[in-house]
Design an enzyme around this catalytic site. Structure first.
Site, mmCIF file in Angstrom:
data_model
loop_
_atom_site.group_PDB
_atom_site.id
_atom_site.type_symbol
_atom_site.label_atom_id
_atom_site.label_comp_id
_atom_site.label_asym_id
_atom_site.label_seq_id
_atom_site.Cartn_x
_atom_site.Cartn_y
_atom_site.Cartn_z
ATOM 1 N N HIS A 141 38.384 34.626 46.956
ATOM 2 C CA HIS A 141 38.062 33.239 47.530
ATOM 3 C C HIS A 141 36.515 33.192 48.081
ATOM 4 O O HIS A 141 36.218 32.122 48.977
ATOM 5 C CB HIS A 141 39.133 32.862 48.964
ATOM 6 C CG HIS A 141 40.514 32.691 48.552
ATOM 7 N ND1 HIS A 141 41.370 32.516 49.051
ATOM 8 C CD2 HIS A 141 40.841 32.695 47.206
ATOM 9 C CE1 HIS A 141 42.564 32.275 48.681
ATOM 10 N NE2 HIS A 141 42.248 32.668 47.347
ATOM 11 N N HIS A 187 51.641 44.471 48.523
ATOM 12 C CA HIS A 187 50.522 44.243 48.041
ATOM 13 C C HIS A 187 49.346 45.079 48.624
ATOM 14 O O HIS A 187 49.800 46.337 49.211
ATOM 15 C CB HIS A 187 50.117 42.739 48.310
ATOM 16 C CG HIS A 187 49.200 41.945 47.371
ATOM 17 N ND1 HIS A 187 47.920 42.176 47.523
ATOM 18 C CD2 HIS A 187 49.511 41.132 46.562
ATOM 19 C CE1 HIS A 187 47.340 41.762 46.563
ATOM 20 N NE2 HIS A 187 48.321 40.754 45.867
ATOM 21 N N ASP A 222 51.378 34.651 39.905
ATOM 22 C CA ASP A 222 51.883 34.966 38.659
ATOM 23 C C ASP A 222 53.284 35.776 38.622
ATOM 24 O O ASP A 222 53.264 36.575 39.606
ATOM 25 C CB ASP A 222 50.963 35.973 37.749
ATOM 26 C CG ASP A 222 49.626 35.286 37.498
ATOM 27 O OD1 ASP A 222 49.750 34.635 36.660
ATOM 28 O OD2 ASP A 222 48.634 35.907 38.115
HETATM 29 C C1 LIG Z 1 46.493 39.453 35.613
HETATM 30 C C2 LIG Z 1 47.021 39.936 36.906
HETATM 31 C C3 LIG Z 1 47.463 38.856 37.828
HETATM 32 C C4 LIG Z 1 47.851 39.477 39.024
HETATM 33 N N1 LIG Z 1 48.526 38.209 39.850
HETATM 34 C C5 LIG Z 1 49.065 38.444 40.837
HETATM 35 C C6 LIG Z 1 49.698 37.280 41.781
HETATM 36 O O1 LIG Z 1 49.805 36.210 41.148
HETATM 37 N N2 LIG Z 1 50.111 37.772 42.614
HETATM 38 C C7 LIG Z 1 50.440 38.869 43.082
HETATM 39 O O2 LIG Z 1 51.177 39.372 44.227
HETATM 40 N N3 LIG Z 1 49.688 40.314 42.539
HETATM 41 C C8 LIG Z 1 49.055 39.847 41.302
HETATM 42 N N4 LIG Z 1 48.369 40.784 40.702
HETATM 43 C C9 LIG Z 1 48.606 42.296 41.159
HETATM 44 C C10 LIG Z 1 47.951 42.276 42.359
HETATM 45 O O3 LIG Z 1 46.426 42.193 42.209
HETATM 46 C C11 LIG Z 1 48.018 44.035 42.730
HETATM 47 O O4 LIG Z 1 49.345 44.185 42.767
HETATM 48 C C12 LIG Z 1 47.528 44.137 44.164
HETATM 49 O O5 LIG Z 1 46.190 44.093 44.303
HETATM 50 C C13 LIG Z 1 48.164 45.431 44.710
HETATM 51 O O6 LIG Z 1 47.591 46.603 44.081
HETATM 52 P P1 LIG Z 1 48.553 47.431 43.154
HETATM 53 O O7 LIG Z 1 49.516 46.763 42.546
HETATM 54 O O8 LIG Z 1 47.536 48.039 42.195
HETATM 55 O O9 LIG Z 1 48.904 48.645 44.137
HETATM 56 C C14 LIG Z 1 47.679 40.360 39.644
HETATM 57 C C15 LIG Z 1 47.508 41.415 38.591
HETATM 58 C C16 LIG Z 1 46.902 41.105 37.349
HETATM 59 C C17 LIG Z 1 46.328 42.397 36.417
#
Ligand SMILES: Cc1cc2nc3c(=O)[nH]c(=O)nc-3n(C[C@H](O)[C@H](O)[C@H](O)COP(=O)(O)O)c2cc1C
Length: 417
Positions: free
Chosen positions: A17, A104, A357
């Site tokens: 943000h 998260h 997503d």
């Molecule tokens: C293209 C993309 C879109 C993402 N969109 C979301 C989202 O909308 N909501 C969410 O909770 N995590 C989303 N993530 C994942 C989070 O960024 C991620 O799970 C979070 O940073 C924690 O990190 P980790 O899962 O690698 O431990 C997305 C990841 C990618 C690659």
């Protein structure tokens, strides 16, 4: 840290943000013709709001090139680029002032830094990957022009819905409970190898899921919509192929090609698994079936008949197609109520608001391609530097022939015999 690479060095910046996100790319060769459009194509494939299967956050993600090129040609100096964050809605995240989102990065970032971005995922947000995708697009342009290298990723599964077996990378055979069965026929199938040889981004983008098999893609769509309608989320896998990579890339021992790939891929948010070539399946197949026998290729180099190795042996590319698979978890932010605890330890229920997503894999495809391009580019520049330095020395005539690779003519001749 926020920098990736040794000779092709990419530093990304930005939170979800803040005013903008972007990257500084150092080490791009001078003289490469480059336009914003070369980069925009991949950014637009990554951007949110592409279909009803992705977050509705409405970002155009238009790239602005700041430095490092003139008249559409790179100068060899650092390339700075940025993309403005335009559709922030910080109020969507007010609950997350109180609650760390389960699974998260909110809790771990706060523990680590002692302070966190006031809204959104901050640096852990997938918005950070914009800088990577842009840097990867630049690397890809060089790799394609200089070496004909092609990188194509596609969605290979969503939840329990997989591409048909013959189009899938090798996988563990849970259904085969006969411990004495050494049959490996279902593994690196000719159809899968053919898919790796021919698949294009146009075919991948034909369906919003980015799965190249229409019937499977349709099932995946229904699966993602089911997750979305239940205020839930679902994971999946992305498979990637890199074609036309010369033999000899990879920096043993700690920066082996697959180690660099694993590093690159597991740095993408939401990744939980990485397999190269036969992956975990390779643990089930005896050496007699798993080995890739050598054969002389028409160009007088050695190739392999099969490709369980995924194009990498000893951490060094062998000239065959490089293929690997990445597992992405189900995204953490869901609006379904979850029993959890606040930052202060008070038990409570979190139903996260905001736009998210339901499944990340369709959007992860260009990110995987970009990270693959960064690895190839970096390792290629390192090998080129080594080869150039060696080529300046006078030829060595004193080594026994077994210490050097036979000439191509010798290989072609012995193949005729
Ligand atoms: C293209 C993309 C879109 C993402 N969109 C979301 C989202 O909308 N909501 C969410 O909770 N995590 C989303 N993530 C994942 C989070 O960024 C991620 O799970 C979070 O940073 C924690 O990190 P980790 O899962 O690698 O431990 C997305 C990841 C990618 C690659």
């Amino acid at each position: 840290m926020s920098t990736f690479g040794t000779l092709y060095r990419v530093t990304t910046y930005g939170e979800s943000h803040c005013a903008s996100v972007g990257a500084i790319i150092d080490g791009c060769p001078p003289g490469l013709e480059l336009s914003a459009e070369d980069i925009q194509i991949q950014l637009s494939r990554r951007r949110p709001g592409q279909s009803n299967l992705t977050t509705p956050r409405n970002e155009k993600d238009l790239v602005q090139l700041q430095s490092g090129l003139e008249h559409g040609v790179t100068l060899g100096t650092p390339i700075a680029l940025l993309v403005k964050n335009e559709d922030q809605r910080p109020h969507d995240y007010s609950e997350t002032d109180l609650y760390p989102r389960p699974s998260h990065a909110d809790y771990t970032y706060l523990e680590k830094y002692g302070v966190k971005a006031s809204s959104g995922g901050g640096r852990s947000s997938a918005r950070e990957t914009i800088g990577r995708v842009a840097a990867g697009a630049i690397a890809e342009k060089y790799l394609k022009q200089a070496f004909g290298i092609e990188i194509v990723a596609f969605v290979s599964s969503v939840g329990k819905i997989h591409l048909p077996n013959e189009l899938s990378p090798p996988s563990l055979t849970r259904s085969d409970t006969n411990e004495d069965n050494d049959d490996a026929e279902d593994s690196v199938s000719p159809e899968f190898r053919q898919l790796l040889k021919t698949i294009t981004r146009e075919e991948v983008d034909h369906h919003p899921t980015r799965c190249p098999h229409p019937a499977t893609a349709e099932k995946m769509t229904q699966r993602i919509i089911r997750a979305k309608d239940a205020s839930d989320s679902i994971g999946g896998t992305v498979t990637c192929v890199i074609r036309n990579v010369p033999a000899g890339l990879g920096e043993p021992v700690f920066d082996k090609f697959e180690a660099a790939l694993a590093h690159a891929m597991l740095s993408i948010p939401a990744t939980k698994a990485f397999e190269v070539g036969s992956g975990f399946r390779g643990t089930e197949v005896p050496g007699s079936k798993h080995n890739d026998p050598f054969v002389v290729r028409p160009d007088g180099t050695l190739g392999t008949v099969t490709n369980w190795s995924g194009g990498i042996q000893g951490g060094i590319t062998n000239g065959e197609d490089i293929y690997f698979r990445i597992g992405f978890k189900s995204p953490a932010t869901i609006s379904q109520p979850q029993e959890t605890a606040r930052y202060d330890g008070t038990p409570g229920t979190l139903a996260a608001r905001g736009r998210h997503d339901p499944c990340v894999v369709p959007r992860a495809v260009p990110i995987v391609e970009a990270m693959a391009a960064l690895v190839v580019m970096d390792q290629l520049l390192q090998q080129d530097a080594r080869k150039t330095a060696a080529s300046r020395l006078p030829p060595i005539k004193t080594l026994p022939p077994t210490m050097v690779m036979p000439k191509k003519e010798v290989l072609l001749e012995s193949n005729k015999a």
